[in-house]
Design an enzyme around this catalytic site. Structure first.
Site, PDB file in Angstrom:
ATOM      1  N   GLY A  92       0.774  -1.242   0.000  1.00 39.69           N
ATOM      2  CA  GLY A  92       0.000   0.000   0.000  1.00 39.69           C
ATOM      3  C   GLY A  92       0.800   1.283   0.000  1.00 39.69           C
ATOM      4  O   GLY A  92       0.337   2.305  -0.497  1.00 39.69           O
ATOM      5  N   GLU A 103       3.792   4.134   6.010  1.00 44.28           N
ATOM      6  CA  GLU A 103       2.604   3.279   5.880  1.00 44.28           C
ATOM      7  C   GLU A 103       1.537   4.028   5.096  1.00 44.28           C
ATOM      8  O   GLU A 103       1.423   5.247   5.214  1.00 44.28           O
ATOM      9  CB  GLU A 103       2.015   3.018   7.270  1.00 44.28           C
ATOM     10  CG  GLU A 103       2.649   1.864   8.006  1.00 44.28           C
ATOM     11  CD  GLU A 103       1.925   0.554   7.746  1.00 44.28           C
ATOM     12  OE1 GLU A 103       1.202   0.453   6.723  1.00 44.28           O
ATOM     13  OE2 GLU A 103       2.095  -0.356   8.555  1.00 44.28           O
ATOM     14  N   ASP A 104       0.740   3.286   4.346  1.00 42.25           N
ATOM     15  CA  ASP A 104      -0.419   3.906   3.709  1.00 42.25           C
ATOM     16  C   ASP A 104      -1.442   4.304   4.774  1.00 42.25           C
ATOM     17  O   ASP A 104      -1.941   5.423   4.799  1.00 42.25           O
ATOM     18  CB  ASP A 104      -1.049   2.967   2.667  1.00 42.25           C
ATOM     19  CG  ASP A 104      -1.302   1.549   3.183  1.00 42.25           C
ATOM     20  OD1 ASP A 104      -0.966   1.239   4.339  1.00 42.25           O
ATOM     21  OD2 ASP A 104      -1.857   0.735   2.405  1.00 42.25           O
ATOM     22  N   ASP A 133      -4.484   1.266  11.057  1.00 43.56           N
ATOM     23  CA  ASP A 133      -5.867   1.007  11.473  1.00 43.56           C
ATOM     24  C   ASP A 133      -5.842   0.419  12.890  1.00 43.56           C
ATOM     25  O   ASP A 133      -5.831   1.156  13.876  1.00 43.56           O
ATOM     26  CB  ASP A 133      -6.501   0.073  10.438  1.00 43.56           C
ATOM     27  CG  ASP A 133      -7.946  -0.286  10.736  1.00 43.56           C
ATOM     28  OD1 ASP A 133      -8.580   0.398  11.550  1.00 43.56           O
ATOM     29  OD2 ASP A 133      -8.458  -1.262  10.145  1.00 43.56           O
ATOM     30  N   THR A 134      -5.807  -0.904  13.016  1.00 42.56           N
ATOM     31  CA  THR A 134      -5.697  -1.469  14.367  1.00 42.56           C
ATOM     32  C   THR A 134      -4.323  -1.155  14.969  1.00 42.56           C
ATOM     33  O   THR A 134      -4.154  -1.162  16.186  1.00 42.56           O
ATOM     34  CB  THR A 134      -5.855  -3.006  14.348  1.00 42.56           C
ATOM     35  OG1 THR A 134      -4.786  -3.567  13.594  1.00 42.56           O
ATOM     36  CG2 THR A 134      -7.193  -3.416  13.769  1.00 42.56           C
ATOM     37  N   GLY A 135      -3.335  -0.931  14.106  1.00 41.53           N
ATOM     38  CA  GLY A 135      -1.975  -0.668  14.575  1.00 41.53           C
ATOM     39  C   GLY A 135      -1.129  -1.919  14.667  1.00 41.53           C
ATOM     40  O   GLY A 135       0.089  -1.847  14.888  1.00 41.53           O
ATOM     41  N   THR A 194      -0.164  -4.164  12.376  1.00 41.71           N
ATOM     42  CA  THR A 194       0.874  -4.296  11.343  1.00 41.71           C
ATOM     43  C   THR A 194       2.056  -3.377  11.650  1.00 41.71           C
ATOM     44  O   THR A 194       3.217  -3.789  11.617  1.00 41.71           O
ATOM     45  CB  THR A 194       0.298  -3.932   9.952  1.00 41.71           C
ATOM     46  OG1 THR A 194      -0.856  -4.730   9.723  1.00 41.71           O
ATOM     47  CG2 THR A 194       1.313  -4.151   8.847  1.00 41.71           C
ATOM     48  N   LYS A 250      -6.063   6.121  10.904  1.00 43.68           N
ATOM     49  CA  LYS A 250      -7.471   5.796  11.193  1.00 43.68           C
ATOM     50  C   LYS A 250      -7.538   5.384  12.648  1.00 43.68           C
ATOM     51  O   LYS A 250      -7.081   4.316  13.031  1.00 43.68           O
ATOM     52  CB  LYS A 250      -7.950   4.684  10.250  1.00 43.68           C
ATOM     53  CG  LYS A 250      -9.415   4.358  10.405  1.00 43.68           C
ATOM     54  CD  LYS A 250     -10.011   3.676   9.172  1.00 43.68           C
ATOM     55  CE  LYS A 250      -9.628   2.238   9.072  1.00 43.68           C
ATOM     56  NZ  LYS A 250     -10.248   1.584   7.885  1.00 43.68           N
ATOM     57  N   ASP A 260      -6.097  -0.295  -1.295  1.00 41.44           N
ATOM     58  CA  ASP A 260      -6.911  -1.160  -2.149  1.00 41.44           C
ATOM     59  C   ASP A 260      -8.080  -1.772  -1.401  1.00 41.44           C
ATOM     60  O   ASP A 260      -8.110  -1.806  -0.172  1.00 41.44           O
ATOM     61  CB  ASP A 260      -6.052  -2.306  -2.687  1.00 41.44           C
ATOM     62  CG  ASP A 260      -5.772  -3.354  -1.617  1.00 41.44           C
ATOM     63  OD1 ASP A 260      -5.223  -2.988  -0.559  1.00 41.44           O
ATOM     64  OD2 ASP A 260      -6.137  -4.528  -1.814  1.00 41.44           O
TER      65      ASP A 260
HETATM   66  P1  IMP Z   1      -3.673  -2.516  10.748  1.00 35.19           P
HETATM   67  O1  IMP Z   1      -2.703  -3.634  11.030  1.00 35.19           O
HETATM   68  O2  IMP Z   1      -5.056  -2.881  11.190  1.00 35.19           O
HETATM   69  O3  IMP Z   1      -3.242  -1.190  11.308  1.00 35.19           O
HETATM   70  O4  IMP Z   1      -3.821  -2.330   9.207  1.00 35.19           O
HETATM   71  C1  IMP Z   1      -2.868  -2.743   8.371  1.00 35.19           C
HETATM   72  C2  IMP Z   1      -3.247  -2.823   6.927  1.00 35.19           C
HETATM   73  O5  IMP Z   1      -4.634  -3.073   6.711  1.00 35.19           O
HETATM   74  C3  IMP Z   1      -2.943  -1.531   6.224  1.00 35.19           C
HETATM   75  O6  IMP Z   1      -1.574  -1.404   5.925  1.00 35.19           O
HETATM   76  C4  IMP Z   1      -3.807  -1.702   4.999  1.00 35.19           C
HETATM   77  O7  IMP Z   1      -3.142  -2.508   4.053  1.00 35.19           O
HETATM   78  C5  IMP Z   1      -5.030  -2.434   5.523  1.00 35.19           C
HETATM   79  N1  IMP Z   1      -6.110  -1.460   5.818  1.00 35.19           N
HETATM   80  C6  IMP Z   1      -6.580  -1.042   7.018  1.00 35.19           C
HETATM   81  N2  IMP Z   1      -7.566  -0.151   6.871  1.00 35.19           N
HETATM   82  C7  IMP Z   1      -7.724   0.018   5.531  1.00 35.19           C
HETATM   83  C8  IMP Z   1      -8.579   0.849   4.734  1.00 35.19           C
HETATM   84  O8  IMP Z   1      -9.412   1.638   5.208  1.00 35.19           O
HETATM   85  N3  IMP Z   1      -8.427   0.734   3.388  1.00 35.19           N
HETATM   86  C9  IMP Z   1      -7.515  -0.095   2.801  1.00 35.19           C
HETATM   87  N4  IMP Z   1      -6.680  -0.869   3.503  1.00 35.19           N
HETATM   88  C10 IMP Z   1      -6.796  -0.821   4.864  1.00 35.19           C
HETATM   89 MG    MG Z   2      -0.677  -1.775   3.876  1.00 36.02          MG
END
Ligand code: IMP
Ligand code: MG
Length: 172
Positions: free
Chosen positions: A41, A96-97, A100-102, A104, A128, A156
């Site tokens: 992303g 990072e793009d 969200d949850t943090g 990753t 987010k 995406d």
């Molecule tokens: P996290 O681990 O939940 O913070 O999110 C990690 C990954 O989930 C991001 O790097 C995105 O690839 C994907 N992601 C989370 N939210 C979105 C969204 O709103 N649109 C697209 N991809 C998302």
């Molecule tokens: Mg990503």
């Protein structure tokens, strides 16, 4: 049917990325940071961001896979591509793009810390904030939203929409 509702135009993104570039250039002044993009992303944002930096920097990428269904990270993460550079004693900026949850980002950050980076900071095009499951400090955020599934500008949905110049909320 999938509907795309505009959140940021390409021009608005350009302005935000320019501001981030100025701030990061000032904060990292006198250093040659390693900019680490999280695949896939981050590739669009990363390309724009590094061209706004007035520093010499190194570029590397890391890949992380999350197993699980749907639109939320399961937390079961593994590396699909490791760094190629030796980042020991380096200042690292993770790009990072979206956070969200943090989960990753926390995984990538901990991995980079274990490799002996001198400092690790984080820049995300979108912070987010509404679904955080672990603490991550987004040092540089292009834009903050509390919820919604965003696409475009590298983001995406099932592989689609990464090439859009703007950012949209996906309604289905
Ligand atoms: P996290 O681990 O939940 O913070 O999110 C990690 C990954 O989930 C991001 O790097 C995105 O690839 C994907 N992601 C989370 N939210 C979105 C969204 O709103 N649109 C697209 N991809 C998302
Ligand atoms: Mg990503």
């Amino acid at each position: 049917m999938e509907q795309l509702i505009p959140v940021l135009t390409g021009e608005q993104i350009e302005e935000k990325v320019a501001l981030l570039g100025k701030k990061i250039s000032a904060d990292f002044s006198g250093t040659e940071p390693v900019i680490v993009g999280v695949l896939n992303g981050a590739f669009v944002f990363m390309a724009d961001l590094v061209r706004q930096l007035t520093l010499e920097c190194f570029i590397d990428f890391i890949g992380v896979a999350s197993y699980g269904q749907g639109t939320e990270t399961s937390g079961d993460l593994s590396l699909t591509k490791d760094l190629e550079m030796d980042i020991a004693h380096k200042s690292v900026l993770i790009v990072e793009d979206i956070v969200d949850t943090g989960l990753t980002t926390a995984f990538v950050r901990d991995h980079i810390r274990k490799k002996g980076a001198q400092s690790v900071r984080l820049c995300a095009m979108i912070d987010k904030t509404g679904r955080r499951r672990t603490r991550v400090d987004v040092d540089y955020a292009g834009h903050r939203v509390s919820e919604g599934f965003l696409v475009g500008y590298g983001l995406d949905h099932a592989g689609k929409y990464r090439g859009r110049a703007g950012i949209y909320v996906l309604k289905s």
